[in-house]
Design a protein around this motif. Structure first.
Motif, PDB file in Angstrom:
ATOM      1  N   MET A   1       0.902  -1.581  -7.056  1.00 23.59           N
ATOM      2  CA  MET A   1       1.928  -0.826  -7.744  1.00 23.59           C
ATOM      3  C   MET A   1       2.602  -1.727  -8.755  1.00 23.59           C
ATOM      4  SD  MET A   1       5.331   0.863  -6.109  1.00 23.59           S
ATOM      5  CE  MET A   1       6.249  -0.640  -5.927  1.00 23.59           C
ATOM      6  N   LYS A   2       2.617  -1.336 -10.001  1.00 23.07           N
ATOM      7  CA  LYS A   2       3.249  -2.129 -11.040  1.00 23.07           C
ATOM      8  C   LYS A   2       4.627  -1.554 -11.327  1.00 23.07           C
ATOM      9  CE  LYS A   2      -0.898  -3.787 -13.094  1.00 23.07           C
ATOM     10  NZ  LYS A   2      -1.333  -4.579 -14.178  1.00 23.07           N
ATOM     11  N   THR A   3       5.562  -2.460 -11.590  1.00 22.77           N
ATOM     12  CA  THR A   3       6.907  -2.034 -11.925  1.00 22.77           C
ATOM     13  C   THR A   3       7.252  -2.561 -13.305  1.00 22.77           C
ATOM     14  OG1 THR A   3       7.851  -3.985 -10.861  1.00 22.77           O
ATOM     15  CG2 THR A   3       7.693  -1.988  -9.524  1.00 22.77           C
ATOM     16  N   LYS A   4       8.215  -1.942 -13.935  1.00 23.98           N
ATOM     17  CA  LYS A   4       8.703  -2.402 -15.226  1.00 23.98           C
ATOM     18  C   LYS A   4       9.610  -3.592 -14.983  1.00 23.98           C
ATOM     19  CE  LYS A   4       8.647   2.285 -17.013  1.00 23.98           C
ATOM     20  NZ  LYS A   4       9.462   3.423 -17.421  1.00 23.98           N
ATOM     21  N   PRO A   5       9.810  -4.445 -16.001  1.00 23.34           N
ATOM     22  CA  PRO A   5      10.740  -5.564 -15.831  1.00 23.34           C
ATOM     23  C   PRO A   5      12.105  -5.058 -15.366  1.00 23.34           C
ATOM     24  CG  PRO A   5       9.557  -5.759 -17.890  1.00 23.34           C
ATOM     25  CD  PRO A   5       9.214  -4.399 -17.307  1.00 23.34           C
ATOM     26  N   ARG A  56      -3.016   0.226   7.756  1.00 19.65           N
ATOM     27  CA  ARG A  56      -3.964   1.343   7.867  1.00 19.65           C
ATOM     28  C   ARG A  56      -3.624   2.465   6.886  1.00 19.65           C
ATOM     29  NH1 ARG A  56      -6.497   2.630  13.328  1.00 19.65           N
ATOM     30  NH2 ARG A  56      -6.982   0.578  14.148  1.00 19.65           N
ATOM     31  N   LEU A  57      -2.340   2.738   6.719  1.00 22.93           N
ATOM     32  CA  LEU A  57      -1.917   3.807   5.817  1.00 22.93           C
ATOM     33  C   LEU A  57      -2.229   3.465   4.365  1.00 22.93           C
ATOM     34  CD1 LEU A  57       1.479   4.752   7.468  1.00 22.93           C
ATOM     35  CD2 LEU A  57      -0.659   6.048   7.567  1.00 22.93           C
ATOM     36  N   THR A  58      -1.944   2.229   3.964  1.00 19.00           N
ATOM     37  CA  THR A  58      -2.215   1.847   2.586  1.00 19.00           C
ATOM     38  C   THR A  58      -3.720   1.848   2.317  1.00 19.00           C
ATOM     39  OG1 THR A  58      -2.059  -0.523   3.120  1.00 19.00           O
ATOM     40  CG2 THR A  58      -0.069   0.559   2.249  1.00 19.00           C
ATOM     41  N   ARG A  59      -4.503   1.470   3.304  1.00 16.01           N
ATOM     42  CA  ARG A  59      -5.961   1.522   3.148  1.00 16.01           C
ATOM     43  C   ARG A  59      -6.415   2.984   2.986  1.00 16.01           C
ATOM     44  NH1 ARG A  59      -8.695  -0.960   7.911  1.00 16.01           N
ATOM     45  NH2 ARG A  59      -6.706  -2.012   7.995  1.00 16.01           N
ATOM     46  N   ALA A  60      -5.882   3.873   3.804  1.00 16.05           N
ATOM     47  CA  ALA A  60      -6.260   5.294   3.739  1.00 16.05           C
ATOM     48  C   ALA A  60      -5.863   5.910   2.398  1.00 16.05           C
ATOM     49  CB  ALA A  60      -5.611   6.065   4.882  1.00 16.05           C
ATOM     50  N   LEU A  61      -4.752   5.452   1.833  1.00 16.91           N
ATOM     51  CA  LEU A  61      -4.277   5.976   0.553  1.00 16.91           C
ATOM     52  C   LEU A  61      -4.895   5.222  -0.631  1.00 16.91           C
ATOM     53  CD1 LEU A  61      -0.523   6.354   1.524  1.00 16.91           C
ATOM     54  CD2 LEU A  61      -2.087   8.237   0.961  1.00 16.91           C
ATOM     55  N   ASP A  62      -5.631   4.159  -0.328  1.00 17.90           N
ATOM     56  CA  ASP A  62      -6.259   3.332  -1.354  1.00 17.90           C
ATOM     57  C   ASP A  62      -5.233   2.781  -2.332  1.00 17.90           C
ATOM     58  OD1 ASP A  62      -8.429   2.000  -2.508  1.00 17.90           O
ATOM     59  OD2 ASP A  62      -8.797   3.624  -3.930  1.00 17.90           O
ATOM     60  N   ILE A  63      -4.166   2.204  -1.772  1.00 16.80           N
ATOM     61  CA  ILE A  63      -3.151   1.561  -2.594  1.00 16.80           C
ATOM     62  C   ILE A  63      -2.983   0.121  -2.143  1.00 16.80           C
ATOM     63  CG2 ILE A  63      -1.896   3.677  -3.199  1.00 16.80           C
ATOM     64  CD1 ILE A  63       0.126   3.004  -0.992  1.00 16.80           C
ATOM     65  N   GLU A  64      -2.541  -0.722  -3.056  1.00 16.77           N
ATOM     66  CA  GLU A  64      -2.270  -2.109  -2.736  1.00 16.77           C
ATOM     67  C   GLU A  64      -0.766  -2.329  -2.808  1.00 16.77           C
ATOM     68  OE1 GLU A  64      -4.458  -4.997  -4.970  1.00 16.77           O
ATOM     69  OE2 GLU A  64      -6.239  -3.737  -5.027  1.00 16.77           O
ATOM     70  N   VAL A  65      -0.291  -3.161  -1.890  1.00 13.06           N
ATOM     71  CA  VAL A  65       1.123  -3.507  -1.897  1.00 13.06           C
ATOM     72  C   VAL A  65       1.235  -5.021  -1.846  1.00 13.06           C
ATOM     73  CG1 VAL A  65       1.957  -1.362  -0.871  1.00 13.06           C
ATOM     74  CG2 VAL A  65       1.282  -3.237   0.600  1.00 13.06           C
ATOM     75  N   ALA A  66       2.280  -5.533  -2.457  1.00 15.52           N
ATOM     76  CA  ALA A  66       2.518  -6.970  -2.440  1.00 15.52           C
ATOM     77  C   ALA A  66       2.947  -7.388  -1.043  1.00 15.52           C
ATOM     78  CB  ALA A  66       3.587  -7.339  -3.452  1.00 15.52           C
ATOM     79  N   ALA A  67       2.488  -8.545  -0.628  1.00 14.90           N
ATOM     80  CA  ALA A  67       2.831  -9.052   0.716  1.00 14.90           C
ATOM     81  C   ALA A  67       4.253  -9.526   0.779  1.00 14.90           C
ATOM     82  CB  ALA A  67       1.899 -10.184   1.091  1.00 14.90           C
TER      83      ALA A  67
END
Length: 67
Positions: A1-5, A56-67
């Motif tokens: 997920m990208k965010t604006k500055p 598991r949820l992020t994998r199912a939704l095919d999204i990446e999140v920062a650790a």
């Protein structure tokens, strides 16, 4: 997920809810796809930290999140 500055990223529960709704999935459908309980989906969307289920949820939704 990208965010604006200067924009804060969404909390993980809100991100998961947003992505689930974009797909028109119910909590039950996401839970079944991810292999977790519907109660786990509801808890995470409500702000509970549950790392294993979030993974598991992020994998199912095919999204990446920062650790």
């Amino acid at each position: 997920m990208k965010t604006k500055p200067n924009e804060k990223p969404l909390p993980i529960g809100r991100l998961i809810r947003r992505e689930r709704r974009l797909r028109d999935w119910t909590q039950h459908e996401l839970a079944a796809t991810a292999g977790v309980s519907r109660a786990a989906v509801a808890a995470i969307e409500g702000g509970v930290e549950w790392p294993h289920a979030v993974e598991r949820l992020t994998r199912a939704l095919d999204i990446e999140v920062a650790a």
